[in-house]
Design an enzyme around this catalytic site. Structure first.
Site, mmCIF file in Angstrom:
data_model
loop_
_atom_site.group_PDB
_atom_site.id
_atom_site.type_symbol
_atom_site.label_atom_id
_atom_site.label_comp_id
_atom_site.label_asym_id
_atom_site.label_seq_id
_atom_site.Cartn_x
_atom_site.Cartn_y
_atom_site.Cartn_z
ATOM 1 N N ASP A 1 0.819 -1.215 0.000
ATOM 2 C CA ASP A 1 0.000 0.000 0.000
ATOM 3 C C ASP A 1 0.853 1.266 0.000
ATOM 4 O OD1 ASP A 1 0.823 -0.852 2.570
ATOM 5 O OD2 ASP A 1 -0.691 0.375 3.557
ATOM 6 N N GLU B 1 -0.546 -2.072 5.270
ATOM 7 C CA GLU B 1 0.374 -1.971 6.416
ATOM 8 C C GLU B 1 0.253 -0.619 7.107
ATOM 9 O OE1 GLU B 1 3.603 -0.660 8.703
ATOM 10 O OE2 GLU B 1 3.405 0.051 6.638
ATOM 11 N N HIS C 1 7.843 8.801 4.489
ATOM 12 C CA HIS C 1 6.621 9.604 4.617
ATOM 13 C C HIS C 1 6.854 11.077 4.268
ATOM 14 C CE1 HIS C 1 4.313 6.526 7.316
ATOM 15 N NE2 HIS C 1 5.207 5.916 6.546
#
Length: 396
Positions: free
Chosen positions: A82, A140, A365
């Site tokens: 994902d 996840e 991220h």
């Protein structure tokens, strides 16, 4: 051992195909529990390899089993598939085509590396001892996570070990990060809703000011770490959202405070929401407000099996050399790989993918997150050598 020598251990065609797969996934990212196209692409690709038994335990996950011609144990290898709700800020030729969605954590690379590993072993089925189970896992990034769903679906039935890899942009390429025991924390989330009494900002004495009450709560939550917890224990309490108000002259009825609690120790983990509630309710009640707490338990901590990790380290040293090993410190990030470790011995390792010379230095991220793609064949090589060795390893 030089990076060039390492890469020579894998055929150039495999290297190029792995990079191509990774770039495809990067261009077409999908969020947690929405990975329908990604899962179908994986499914279609696996079906071009001979000898795999393919199943779909959930709509957005794929499992492939390769049962060798010789008896032996069963090893599971896992990749998460994902992406994240982030708008990409890189300038690569294969930038995300989906606004607001980006592979900013390396899952595109994880998926490509596991596909390449499956292809290699599918061509070696006659030499394979035991079984390799390839787990392409959804979700996840979003609790309760995809791993627990797959465990409940029985994907680890009969498995002896599980190994996972994570590309690490802050670890130099050519390095493999190893952690014995506790590696990643439990990532629990909370939402505090403070209910007061709104009104005109010029007549604040006629309201119950949720902004000022919420600010006091945020400040005092830090006491959970600084005053209520042994300083030798690892605990993080972070407030990440504070929402309330609509105008400069209106005191809002309500504010919402969100954040996360990260820990390793089970007792401290249990006590944290109790302390959080006591602090928030005490401050709110002292000022005539009410507060509600919604606490979401996240993943278990990632704790690597000592014996398996030692064996994996020895295998990596054998193929990449001792200089490749980097003993990294445990971190307060979370990972639902821990769900598998609740069932069978497992270890989770980092594959260095950072490169200062190429400005690949941004953390996971981040909108500019990137990897040195030469890390991909290293990850494939590591998976191949781990599987070859473990499936012929007889414990004594």
């Amino acid at each position: 051992m030089t990076l060039f020598n390492i890469l020579q251990k894998l055929p150039s065609e495999i290297r190029e195909q792995t990079i191509a797969w990774r770039r495809h996934f990067h261009q077409y990212p999908e969020l947690s529990f929405q990975e329908a196209e990604t899962a179908q692409y994986i499914d279609n690709t696996l079906r071009t390899f001979a000898g795999l038994e393919i199943s779909r335990p959930t709509p957005t996950s794929v499992i492939a089993r390769l049962i060798g011609s010789k008896p032996g144990k069963t090893l599971a290898l896992r990749a998460d598939i994902d992406a994240l709700p982030i708008t990409e800020a890189t300038e690569s030729d294969y930038v995300s085509t989906r606004p607001g969605v980006m592979h900013a954590c390396g899952h595109d690379g994880h998926t490509a590396m596991l596909l390449a590993t499956a292809r290699i072993f599918a061509e070696r089925k006659e030499q394979l001892h035991g079984e390799i189970r390839f787990i392409f896992q959804h979700a996840e990034e979003s609790p309760p996570g995809g791993a627990i769903e797959l465990v409940e679906a029985g994907v680890l039935d009969g498995v002896d070990w599980i190994v996972g890899q994570h590309l690490a942009s802050l670890l130099p390429i050519g390095k493999v990060g190893i952690v014995y025991g506790e590696m990643m924390a439990s990532p629990d989330n909370f939402t505090l809703t403070v209910q007061g009494y709104g009104g005109h900002a010029g007549f604040s004495h006629r309201s119950v000011d949720t902004i000022s009450i919420g600010a006091q709560i945020v400040t005092n939550l830090q006491h959970i770490v600084s005053r209520y917890t042994d300083p030798l224990e690892r605990l993080v309490v972070s407030v990440t959202q504070f929402t309330g108000g609509s105008s400069h002259n209106v005191i809002p009825d309500q504010v919402v405070i969100k954040g996360t609690v990260r820990s390793f120790n089970a007792q401290i983990r249990e006590e944290a929401p109790v302390q959080l509630r006591r602090i928030a309710e005490g401050i709110a009640h002292a000022h005539g407000a009410e507060v509600t707490l919604d606490y979401v338990w996240g993943y278990h901590p990632v704790v690597n099996d000592e014996a398996l990790t030692r064996r994996v380290e020895d295998i990596i040293v054998g193929v990449l050399g001792q200089d490749a090993i980097e003993y990294v410190q445990p971190g307060m990030g979370g990972e639902d790989f821990s769900a598998y470790q609740q069932v069978v011995p497992g270890t989770f390792i980092n594959i260095g993918a950072g490169n200062v010379d190429q400005d690949i230095v941004f953390p996971h991220h981040h909108p500019k997150f990137a990897i040195d793609e030469e890390a991909l064949p290293i990850g494939v090589l590591v998976y191949v050598k781990i599987a070859e060795s473990l499936l012929e390893w007889n414990e004594t």
